[in-house]
Scaffold this motif. Structure first.
Motif, PDB file in Angstrom:
ATOM      1  N   VAL A  81       0.841  -1.202   0.000  1.00  0.00           N
ATOM      2  CA  VAL A  81       0.000   0.000   0.000  1.00  0.00           C
ATOM      3  C   VAL A  81       0.878   1.255   0.000  1.00  0.00           C
ATOM      4  CG1 VAL A  81      -1.704   1.317   1.310  1.00  0.00           C
ATOM      5  CG2 VAL A  81      -1.922  -1.168   1.135  1.00  0.00           C
ATOM      6  N   HIS A  83       3.880   1.597  -1.215  1.00  0.00           N
ATOM      7  CA  HIS A  83       4.463   1.722  -2.557  1.00  0.00           C
ATOM      8  C   HIS A  83       3.473   2.399  -3.505  1.00  0.00           C
ATOM      9  CE1 HIS A  83       6.845   0.722  -6.072  1.00  0.00           C
ATOM     10  NE2 HIS A  83       5.853   0.031  -6.587  1.00  0.00           N
ATOM     11  N   THR A  84       2.227   1.958  -3.478  1.00  0.00           N
ATOM     12  CA  THR A  84       1.201   2.527  -4.359  1.00  0.00           C
ATOM     13  C   THR A  84       0.924   3.985  -4.011  1.00  0.00           C
ATOM     14  OG1 THR A  84       0.177   0.355  -4.665  1.00  0.00           O
ATOM     15  CG2 THR A  84      -1.181   2.295  -5.134  1.00  0.00           C
ATOM     16  N   ARG A  85       0.875   4.305  -2.744  1.00  0.00           N
ATOM     17  CA  ARG A  85       0.593   5.691  -2.346  1.00  0.00           C
ATOM     18  C   ARG A  85       1.702   6.642  -2.795  1.00  0.00           C
ATOM     19  NH1 ARG A  85      -2.047   5.416   3.777  1.00  0.00           N
ATOM     20  NH2 ARG A  85      -3.973   4.335   3.149  1.00  0.00           N
ATOM     21  N   LEU A  87       3.728   6.182  -5.390  1.00  0.00           N
ATOM     22  CA  LEU A  87       3.590   6.307  -6.848  1.00  0.00           C
ATOM     23  C   LEU A  87       2.475   7.287  -7.197  1.00  0.00           C
ATOM     24  CD1 LEU A  87       3.927   2.587  -8.032  1.00  0.00           C
ATOM     25  CD2 LEU A  87       5.553   4.446  -8.462  1.00  0.00           C
ATOM     26  N   ASN A  88       1.344   7.158  -6.523  1.00  0.00           N
ATOM     27  CA  ASN A  88       0.205   8.029  -6.814  1.00  0.00           C
ATOM     28  C   ASN A  88       0.515   9.478  -6.450  1.00  0.00           C
ATOM     29  OD1 ASN A  88      -1.271   5.836  -7.711  1.00  0.00           O
ATOM     30  ND2 ASN A  88      -2.367   5.555  -5.784  1.00  0.00           N
ATOM     31  N   GLU A 173       6.193  -2.457  -9.742  1.00  0.00           N
ATOM     32  CA  GLU A 173       6.083  -3.390  -8.632  1.00  0.00           C
ATOM     33  C   GLU A 173       7.369  -3.338  -7.829  1.00  0.00           C
ATOM     34  OE1 GLU A 173       5.184  -7.245 -10.126  1.00  0.00           O
ATOM     35  OE2 GLU A 173       3.209  -6.680 -10.891  1.00  0.00           O
TER      36      GLU A 173
END
Length: 245
Positions: A81, A83-85, A87-88, A173
């Motif tokens: 989570v 990592h995704t935040r 990136l976003n 990823e």
């Protein structure tokens, strides 16, 4: 448990972030245990700071709110989570493109240790005056060591040792290392988390000596002082946890 972070001698801002957390409720504490997280941001002044902050806050939030009675699985989910935040966030703020961060976290659940790790911050176990590094560096030089092209004793002075091969916020990823099944700790064991601003200028033997001879708060202060005396080329962050009886 003690923690200390210092900007070092050659940086204007501190891109490291860290936290120590445990539930206030006794029943929740028995379920979830203790959590410690450390992160070393990259990507420029505000980008690195924001990436490391997002990492440690997200890991704590997901571990607390999304706990599924499996500390290791929850840690890995928390890293995904985070990592995704990151990136976003970089996508929404073009000036921060390229932001990322190392992240190393451990959970102490009773006497069982679980951890997750990306980048080149480190987790050490000190037991009976011996030090063992539990994480491996996700770095270009780390790969050279694993392939036998560079000796381990030469790696920490290698001019390219700071080139990372994995970080939260880097790539679509990210592969996260962990401790499947956990590791059982003993009374008297010590855990040490640190960023490369410490291990890059202080040897493992010196880390062990400080941990074995000082209480956690004094140990953190002594290690930061030693890193600064050696030039403090990077931000310095350290956390020490001692297991009493």
């Amino acid at each position: 448990m003690a923690s200390l972070s210092d900007v070092g001698c050659q940086r204007d801002n501190n891109e490291d972030s860290y936290l120590y957390w445990e539930p206030a409720d006794d029943e929740e504490f028995q379920r979830k245990g203790r959590l410690a997280v450390i992160a070393d941001g990259m990507g420029g002044h505000e980008g690195g700071q924001e990436a490391s902050r997002l990492a440690v806050e997200t890991v704590r939030e997901v571990y607390d709110q999304g706990f599924r009675d499996d500390p290791q699985a929850t840690l890995l989910e928390a890293f995904a989570v985070a990592h995704t935040r990151i990136l976003n966030y970089a996508e929404r703020h073009p000036l921060f493109q390229g932001m990322g961060t190392t992240c190393t976290a451990f959970v102490l659940h009773g006497r069982q240790l679980y951890f997750a790790h990306v980048g080149d911050s480190r987790l050490y176990l000190v037991r009976d005056s011996q030090i063992l590094r539990l994480t491996r560096d996700h770095s270009y030089v780390g790969r050279l060591v694993e392939s036998g092209l560079v000796r381990a004793e030469d790696a920490e002075k290698h001019p390219q040792r700071h080139i990372l091969t994995a970080a939260l916020g880097a790539g679509i990823e990210v592969a996260v290392d962990g401790a499947e099944g956990g590791r059982t700790l003993r009374e008297g064991d010590d855990l040490l988390l640190c960023t490369d601003g410490l291990w890059g200028v202080v040897t493992d033997e010196e880390l062990e000596t400080a941990v074995s001879n000082y209480a956690p708060a004094e140990c953190c202060a002594a290690l930061v002082k030693l890193a600064r005396e050696r030039g403090g080329p990077d931000n310095i962050t350290v956390q020490v946890l001692h297991l009493g009886s």
